[in-house]
Scaffold this active site. Sequence first.
Site, PDB file in Angstrom:
ATOM      1  N   THR A   6       0.842  -1.197   0.000  1.00 25.65           N
ATOM      2  CA  THR A   6       0.000   0.000   0.000  1.00 25.65           C
ATOM      3  C   THR A   6       0.873   1.242   0.000  1.00 25.65           C
ATOM      4  O   THR A   6       2.010   1.212   0.473  1.00 25.65           O
ATOM      5  CB  THR A   6      -0.928   0.021   1.238  1.00 25.65           C
ATOM      6  N   ASN A   8      -0.523   3.835   1.463  1.00 31.76           N
ATOM      7  CA  ASN A   8      -1.303   4.598   2.437  1.00 31.76           C
ATOM      8  C   ASN A   8      -0.904   4.226   3.877  1.00 31.76           C
ATOM      9  O   ASN A   8      -1.258   3.163   4.375  1.00 31.76           O
ATOM     10  CB  ASN A   8      -2.789   4.285   2.190  1.00 31.76           C
ATOM     11  N   PRO A   9      -0.175   5.118   4.572  1.00 30.90           N
ATOM     12  CA  PRO A   9       0.276   4.803   5.929  1.00 30.90           C
ATOM     13  C   PRO A   9      -0.878   4.628   6.911  1.00 30.90           C
ATOM     14  O   PRO A   9      -0.744   3.914   7.917  1.00 30.90           O
ATOM     15  CB  PRO A   9       1.152   6.004   6.322  1.00 30.90           C
ATOM     16  N   GLY A  10      -2.033   5.252   6.632  1.00 33.63           N
ATOM     17  CA  GLY A  10      -3.205   5.101   7.507  1.00 33.63           C
ATOM     18  C   GLY A  10      -3.667   3.657   7.551  1.00 33.63           C
ATOM     19  O   GLY A  10      -4.035   3.129   8.612  1.00 33.63           O
ATOM     20  N   LYS A  11      -3.628   2.967   6.410  1.00 34.22           N
ATOM     21  CA  LYS A  11      -4.033   1.563   6.366  1.00 34.22           C
ATOM     22  C   LYS A  11      -3.074   0.709   7.192  1.00 34.22           C
ATOM     23  O   LYS A  11      -3.484  -0.204   7.897  1.00 34.22           O
ATOM     24  CB  LYS A  11      -4.009   1.051   4.922  1.00 34.22           C
ATOM     25  N   ASP A  60      -7.934  -3.082  -0.886  1.00 33.71           N
ATOM     26  CA  ASP A  60      -8.630  -2.132  -1.749  1.00 33.71           C
ATOM     27  C   ASP A  60      -9.925  -1.729  -1.059  1.00 33.71           C
ATOM     28  O   ASP A  60     -10.720  -2.590  -0.679  1.00 33.71           O
ATOM     29  CB  ASP A  60      -8.902  -2.733  -3.132  1.00 33.71           C
ATOM     30  N   PHE A 171      -7.977   9.072   8.225  1.00 33.22           N
ATOM     31  CA  PHE A 171      -7.460   9.543   6.932  1.00 33.22           C
ATOM     32  C   PHE A 171      -8.592   9.500   5.923  1.00 33.22           C
ATOM     33  O   PHE A 171      -9.703   9.022   6.223  1.00 33.22           O
ATOM     34  CB  PHE A 171      -6.271   8.675   6.486  1.00 33.22           C
ATOM     35  N   ASP A 174     -12.621   9.620   6.343  1.00 29.94           N
ATOM     36  CA  ASP A 174     -13.042   9.448   7.740  1.00 29.94           C
ATOM     37  C   ASP A 174     -13.801  10.655   8.312  1.00 29.94           C
ATOM     38  O   ASP A 174     -14.783  10.470   9.028  1.00 29.94           O
ATOM     39  CB  ASP A 174     -11.827   9.127   8.635  1.00 29.94           C
ATOM     40  N   ARG A 198     -12.340  -2.200   7.341  1.00 26.95           N
ATOM     41  CA  ARG A 198     -10.990  -2.771   7.310  1.00 26.95           C
ATOM     42  C   ARG A 198     -10.781  -3.690   8.508  1.00 26.95           C
ATOM     43  O   ARG A 198     -10.201  -4.764   8.381  1.00 26.95           O
ATOM     44  CB  ARG A 198      -9.939  -1.650   7.299  1.00 26.95           C
TER      45      ARG A 198
HETATM   46  P1  ITT Z   1      -3.289   2.031  -1.812  1.00 27.07           P
HETATM   47  O1  ITT Z   1      -4.141   1.700  -3.022  1.00 27.07           O
HETATM   48  O2  ITT Z   1      -1.875   2.309  -2.156  1.00 27.07           O
HETATM   49  O3  ITT Z   1      -3.419   1.001  -0.740  1.00 27.07           O
HETATM   50  P2  ITT Z   1      -5.176   4.202  -1.459  1.00 27.07           P
HETATM   51  O4  ITT Z   1      -5.319   5.242  -0.385  1.00 27.07           O
HETATM   52  O5  ITT Z   1      -5.246   4.667  -2.880  1.00 27.07           O
HETATM   53  O6  ITT Z   1      -3.826   3.404  -1.159  1.00 27.07           O
HETATM   54  P3  ITT Z   1      -7.610   2.685  -1.823  1.00 27.07           P
HETATM   55  O7  ITT Z   1      -7.568   2.739  -3.303  1.00 27.07           O
HETATM   56  O8  ITT Z   1      -8.005   1.407  -1.195  1.00 27.07           O
HETATM   57  O9  ITT Z   1      -6.204   3.065  -1.199  1.00 27.07           O
HETATM   58  O10 ITT Z   1      -8.515   3.789  -1.214  1.00 27.07           O
HETATM   59  C1  ITT Z   1      -9.537   4.403  -1.923  1.00 27.07           C
HETATM   60  C2  ITT Z   1      -9.853   5.718  -1.288  1.00 27.07           C
HETATM   61  O11 ITT Z   1     -10.618   5.480  -0.119  1.00 27.07           O
HETATM   62  C3  ITT Z   1      -8.665   6.570  -0.897  1.00 27.07           C
HETATM   63  O12 ITT Z   1      -9.018   7.900  -1.210  1.00 27.07           O
HETATM   64  C4  ITT Z   1      -8.554   6.367   0.605  1.00 27.07           C
HETATM   65  O13 ITT Z   1      -8.056   7.518   1.252  1.00 27.07           O
HETATM   66  C5  ITT Z   1     -10.004   6.110   0.983  1.00 27.07           C
HETATM   67  N1  ITT Z   1     -10.096   5.193   2.101  1.00 27.07           N
HETATM   68  C6  ITT Z   1      -9.745   3.878   2.117  1.00 27.07           C
HETATM   69  N2  ITT Z   1      -9.957   3.346   3.323  1.00 27.07           N
HETATM   70  C7  ITT Z   1     -10.438   4.356   4.085  1.00 27.07           C
HETATM   71  C8  ITT Z   1     -10.823   4.446   5.426  1.00 27.07           C
HETATM   72  O14 ITT Z   1     -10.728   3.416   6.242  1.00 27.07           O
HETATM   73  N3  ITT Z   1     -11.272   5.626   5.881  1.00 27.07           N
HETATM   74  C9  ITT Z   1     -11.354   6.682   5.061  1.00 27.07           C
HETATM   75  N4  ITT Z   1     -10.996   6.682   3.781  1.00 27.07           N
HETATM   76  C10 ITT Z   1     -10.548   5.530   3.298  1.00 27.07           C
END
Ligand code: ITT
Length: 212
Positions: A6, A8-11, A60, A171, A174, A198
Amino acid sequence: MLNYVTTNPGKVREAEDYLDAVTAVDFDYPELQSSTLEPIGAHGARTAYRAIDAPVIVDDAGLFIEGLDGFPGPYSSFVESTLGVERVSEIARRADATRASFRCVIAYCDGESFDATPEPIDQGRRGDDLAVADRATAATDETVDAAGLPVKLFTGVMPGRIVEPRGDGGFGYDPIFEHDGKTLAELETAEKNAISHRGRALAKFAEWFDSR
Ligand code: ITT
């Protein structure tokens, strides 16, 4: 060692509550276009496994606004970086379409095949967990993956509603997603994990992975 692919550090912060030995791998693979998350996750996991040659999970996720036909759904990332979450909140509220859900698909690939799908932990629906032989291969473009590397999928869903932005935590979407009176940005990571899309997907994955 399990590689959590990923950008995304939040994940990763959220996943650390469930997985001991997890390494974040910043590998930005081209995402498949699809109206559902499952084939996107499955394709991502296969691509990442081939690149890294070690066990991977891809996560995803997306926000699905019911009254807007599931918008932004699989395009949540693009919409966050173009419109921004405040505009998404405005659009949903103006359209009086605030019922929404967050969905998350954890896709695992280690190049091996899998036994039967385990019972899901929270929803009691076998269809939530999908072995590649059941669905993911069919849902993924066969020409993209003729070899059909096995991928196992774990899903989590959280219902809620779109509100004006509140809170500084979390993030992405949210601050505009409210569940039980609080936005996800008003919760600590552990509190969000306990109820989130998640958290549910990771709990199912962690249980299965432990017994593997
Ligand atoms: P990776 O694909 O590299 O993992 P990403 O942030 O692009 O990172 P996603 O495609 O899964 O990941 O995320 C789709 C969008 O949904 C993206 O804008 C995220 O910030 C948001 N998102 C995903 N999970 C979230 C959560 O738990 N809370 C809030 N927003 C979330």
